[in-house]
Design a protein around this motif. Structure first.
Motif, short mmCIF file in Angstrom:
data_model
loop_
_atom_site.label_atom_id
_atom_site.label_comp_id
_atom_site.label_asym_id
_atom_site.label_seq_id
_atom_site.Cartn_x
_atom_site.Cartn_y
_atom_site.Cartn_z
N GLN A 1 35.20 98.70 -25.90
CA GLN A 1 36.29 99.40 -26.59
C GLN A 1 35.93 99.65 -28.05
O GLN A 1 36.20 100.72 -28.60
CB GLN A 1 37.57 98.58 -26.50
N HIS B 1 33.43 102.61 -28.13
CA HIS B 1 34.08 103.89 -27.87
C HIS B 1 34.88 104.38 -29.07
O HIS B 1 34.97 105.58 -29.33
CB HIS B 1 34.99 103.79 -26.64
N THR B 2 35.48 103.46 -29.81
CA THR B 2 36.39 103.83 -30.90
C THR B 2 35.68 103.98 -32.24
O THR B 2 36.05 104.85 -33.04
CB THR B 2 37.52 102.79 -31.04
N ALA C 1 27.87 102.11 -22.45
CA ALA C 1 29.09 102.69 -23.03
C ALA C 1 28.74 103.59 -24.21
O ALA C 1 29.32 104.67 -24.38
CB ALA C 1 30.02 101.57 -23.48
N ARG C 2 27.77 103.16 -25.01
CA ARG C 2 27.34 103.98 -26.15
C ARG C 2 26.64 105.25 -25.68
O ARG C 2 26.90 106.35 -26.18
CB ARG C 2 26.41 103.16 -27.03
N MET D 1 28.50 108.48 -24.31
CA MET D 1 29.24 109.32 -25.23
C MET D 1 28.39 110.51 -25.66
O MET D 1 27.16 110.49 -25.53
CB MET D 1 29.67 108.50 -26.47
#
Length: 403
Positions: free
Chosen positions: A202, A205-206, A245-246, A249
Motif C-alpha cells: 500500500q 502504490h501511494t 507491486a512497484r 505501476m
C-alpha cells in the motif's frame, strides 16, 4: 531565531554570499543550548517546524566536486543524507534539502495514522552523543504524507517548466523529485496490522511516485514482530511482492524508484548471510546499514538511562553498525549499493563508512545535537579526507579498506 538575526545583521556589511552563508550556519550554534533545555520530543517537534517554515539556513555554496556521485541514475551533489525518523511525515523536505544534505529520507510512514508508543519515548544520553527512542512508528499515515509530497512534487514541476521556458535562465536541473537533493521514502507497517506485506505494498502504490528511492523498514525494534521479517524466507517473500507491486505501476522514462531494505545491527552472521543471499538473488537496489540497536555498547551501557527500552542511536552505535556494514559489503561482493548509517558525527566517520563499503552515508542523532552547522562541517571534512588520500571522487573510495 537569535542566530538568524545576528547573521542578518552581518549581511548588511558584506555582499559576499558565500561568507554570509557560512556565518548563517555558524550562528545556529547559538540556538543549540536552548534546545538542550527542552524535552527531547518537544525539541524535535520544534526543529521540524522550524525547517518546515524556512527558519533554517539555506546552503548557497556549491558542494566540493570531489563529493559528487551518481547512483541508480540519480545525481547526488554529496553523499551525506538525513536518516529516516527526523521528518516522519514529510513536513520539512524543502527546508532540510535546502540546508545542504545530499539526500533526505522521510518516514517511516505507515498506511494508517497511529500515535506510536506512550510518552516519554525519547531519552538523551548527551555526554555520549547518543539517544534512546521507542517511538513505535508514530505517523500521520500515507494519505497525509502523499498530499504533502504531491504538493511538493507539483511545485517542483512548475519550477522546472518555468525555468525551461525562460531563455535567460541559468538554472540547471539538479536533484530529484523534491528539488535540490534526493528524496527517499521509508515505509513501515501498522502496529496492529496482521499482513505486513499488504502494508508495504500500500505504501508503494501511494507514495512511490514521489520518491527517488523507497525503503522497506523491517528493522525498527519498537514495533512487535517487525524484525522477524528479516528472516530469509520472510524477507524473500516480502521483497518479491513489494518489487512486483512497484513494477506493475506505470512509469516514465526514468523508471521506477530503487527499492532498498533497512536492516538491524543486532543480527547474527547467519542472519547477515541470509539477507545477502536474498539481496543478490532478487537484485535488490540497496541496503541501509543500520537501524538503532537494542544492545547498549560502551560507554553508553553505564549510563542510568541505558536501562530504558528502545533503540539506541548515536556515537556508541558507530563501531557496531560499521562492522555489520563491512560484513555485508563482503557478503554481497560489493555488487549492491550500501548506505552506511549509525553513529556518524564527523567527516572522518563518514569517510570510514565509505571505505568500509558505503556508497552513501546517513546521520540523524549528531544532527539533533549539532544542528545545521554540522552539515557543511561534515562535508568539508569528508572532502579533506578524500583529497588527503588521493581519491578524486567518493566512488573511488567505496570499499577501499578491502583493496
Amino acid at each position: 531565531m537569535i542566530g538568524l538575526a545576528i547573521a542578518g545583521g552581518a549581511y548588511v556589511s558584506t555582499a559576499d554570499e558565500a561568507k554570509f552563508c557560512g556565518w548563517l550556519f555558524k550562528s545556529t550554534q547559538l540556538v543549540n543550548p536552548l534546545f538542550a533545555l527542552l524535552d527531547a520530543e518537544f525539541a524535535h517537534r520544534l526543529a521540524v517546524t522550524a525547517a518546515a517554515h524556512g527558519f533554517v539556513p539555506r546552503e548557497k555554496r556549491p558542494d566540493p566536486s570531489v563529493l559528487g556521485l551518481e547512483i541508480w541514475g540519480r545525481k547526488f551533489t554529496n553523499p551525506i543524507g538525513l536518516a529516516a525518523g527526523f521528518d516522519k511525515n514529510a513536513e520539512a523536505v524543502e527546508g532540510l534539502l535546502g540546508m545542504g544534505f545530499g539526500f533526505v529520507e522521510v518516514g517511516s510512514v505507515t498506511p494508517l495514522p497511529q500515535e506510536g508508543n506512550p510518552k516519554p519515548r525519547i531519552f538523551r544520553l548527551r555526554e555520549h552523543g547518543a539517544v534512546i527512542n521507542r517511538c513505535g512508528f508514530n505517523s500521520e499515515g500515507i494519505v497525509v504524507v502523499a498530499k504533502r509530497l504531491g504538493a511538493q512534487h507539483g511545485k517542483r514541476k512548475m519550477e522546472e517548466t518555468s525555468s525551461s521556458a525562460s531563455p535567460t535562465t541559468n538554472d540547471v536541473k539538479q536533484g530529484g523529485k523534491a528539488g535540490p537533493g534526493i528524496l527517499g521514502v521509508n515505509l513501515g507497517k501498522n502496529k496492529t496490522s496482521e499482513d505486513a506485506t499488504a502494508d508495504y505494498v500500500q505504501g508503494v502504490h501511494t507514495l512511490s511516485q514521489y520518491a527517488d528511492y523507497l525503503v522497506i523498514n523491517v528493522s525498527s525494534p519498537n514495533t512487535p514482530g517487525l524484525r522477524k521479517l528479516q528472516g530469509r524466507k520472510q524477507l524473500k517473500d516480502l521483497v518479491k511482492k513489494v518489487q512486483a507491486a512497484r513494477d506493475e505501476m506505470q512509469w516514465a522514462e526514468d523508471g521506477p524508484p530503487p527499492l532498498l531494505v533497512k536492516i538491524a545491527p543486532d543480527l547474527s552472521k547467519q542472519d547477515l548471510e541470509d539477507i545477502a543471499a536474498v539481496a543478490l538473488a532478487l537484485k535488490l537496489d540497496g541496503l541501509i546499514i543500520s537501524n538503532t540497536t537494542i544492545s547498549r555498547p560502551p560507554p553508553a551501557d553505564t549510563h542510568p538511562i541505558a536501562q530504558e527500552a528502545g533503540g539506541l542511536s548515536g556515537k556508541p552505535l558507530f563501531d557496531l553498525s560499521t562492522n555489520v556494514l563491512r560484513e555485508m559489503y563482503t557478503l554481497t561482493r560489493g555488487k549492491i549499493p550500501l548506505i552506511g548509517c549509525g553513529g556518524v558525527s564527523s567527516g572522518e566517520d563518514a569517510y570510514k563508512k565509505i571505505r568500509s563499503g558505503a556508497t552513501l552515508v546517513q546521520l540523524y542523532t549528531a544532527f539533533a545535537y549539532g544542528g545545521p552547522a554540522l552539515i557543511p562541517r561534515i562535508k568539508a571534512e569528508l572532502a579533506e579526507c578524500l583529497e588527503r588520500d588521493g581519491f578524486k571522487s567518493v566512488q573511488e573510495a567505496v570499499g577501499a579498506d578491502f583493496r
